[in-house]
Design an enzyme around this catalytic site. Sequence first.
Site, short mmCIF file in Angstrom:
data_model
loop_
_atom_site.label_atom_id
_atom_site.label_comp_id
_atom_site.label_asym_id
_atom_site.label_seq_id
_atom_site.Cartn_x
_atom_site.Cartn_y
_atom_site.Cartn_z
N HIS A 60 0.80 -1.22 0.00
CA HIS A 60 0.00 0.00 0.00
C HIS A 60 0.84 1.28 0.00
O HIS A 60 0.27 2.37 -0.10
CB HIS A 60 -0.92 0.03 1.22
N HIS A 75 1.50 7.00 -0.08
CA HIS A 75 0.73 6.09 0.78
C HIS A 75 -0.70 6.00 0.28
O HIS A 75 -1.50 6.91 0.48
CB HIS A 75 0.77 6.62 2.22
#
Length: 207
Positions: A60, A75
């Site tokens: 992620h 992110h």
Amino acid sequence: MASSFDIQAPVDGVLVALDAVPDPVFAEGTLGDGLAIDPLGDTLHAPCAGEVVQCARTAHAVTIRSAEGIELLVHLGLDTVNLDGAGLKLLVEVGQLLEAGEPLLRFDADRVARQVMSLITPLVVAEPAGWKLAPFGAQRSGETVRRGEVIMRLEAPAETTTESSGEGTSAMAGPQATREVTLALAAGLHARPAARLKAWLDAPVVA
């Protein structure tokens, strides 16, 4: 050395001021300054050229280090670590050299959006290397941007000159202290514990 360093939108989307991100770790700037984007696509691309220095095991997040030493954390979404990689696919690996615009990770937008707090994607200057974030992107919060459009700009540090002698001189005066910490974590350190560690490292050293 160039006088500015540009960071591009990693995906089509809507800009969000970092302090408006619904997660205090990012909103309070604990991990660094930056900007966020609410994505309108399913693939994040490199916002700058550099080397991939960290990839989250859970796919992620990616950290890129530029030739200038600037480290940028990309992110995807909030709480996406809890997906354990489901619906996400990393397209890069640690040590890979990238040009701005190359694909970083692909995600199933519908699936991920149903399972996490938000798809809002912070771009955090985790290590500015002396560069200063210009008041450039935050003023555009709420604007829709296209992938590759410049959304943040860092300004080069002021030139410093030191007179060198046979014995050399130090650029810093006064007492100094260092702390070295080794983390035996194969998956790396996620945002919240990283924020706590950073606060501890930044605390004054008492003799």
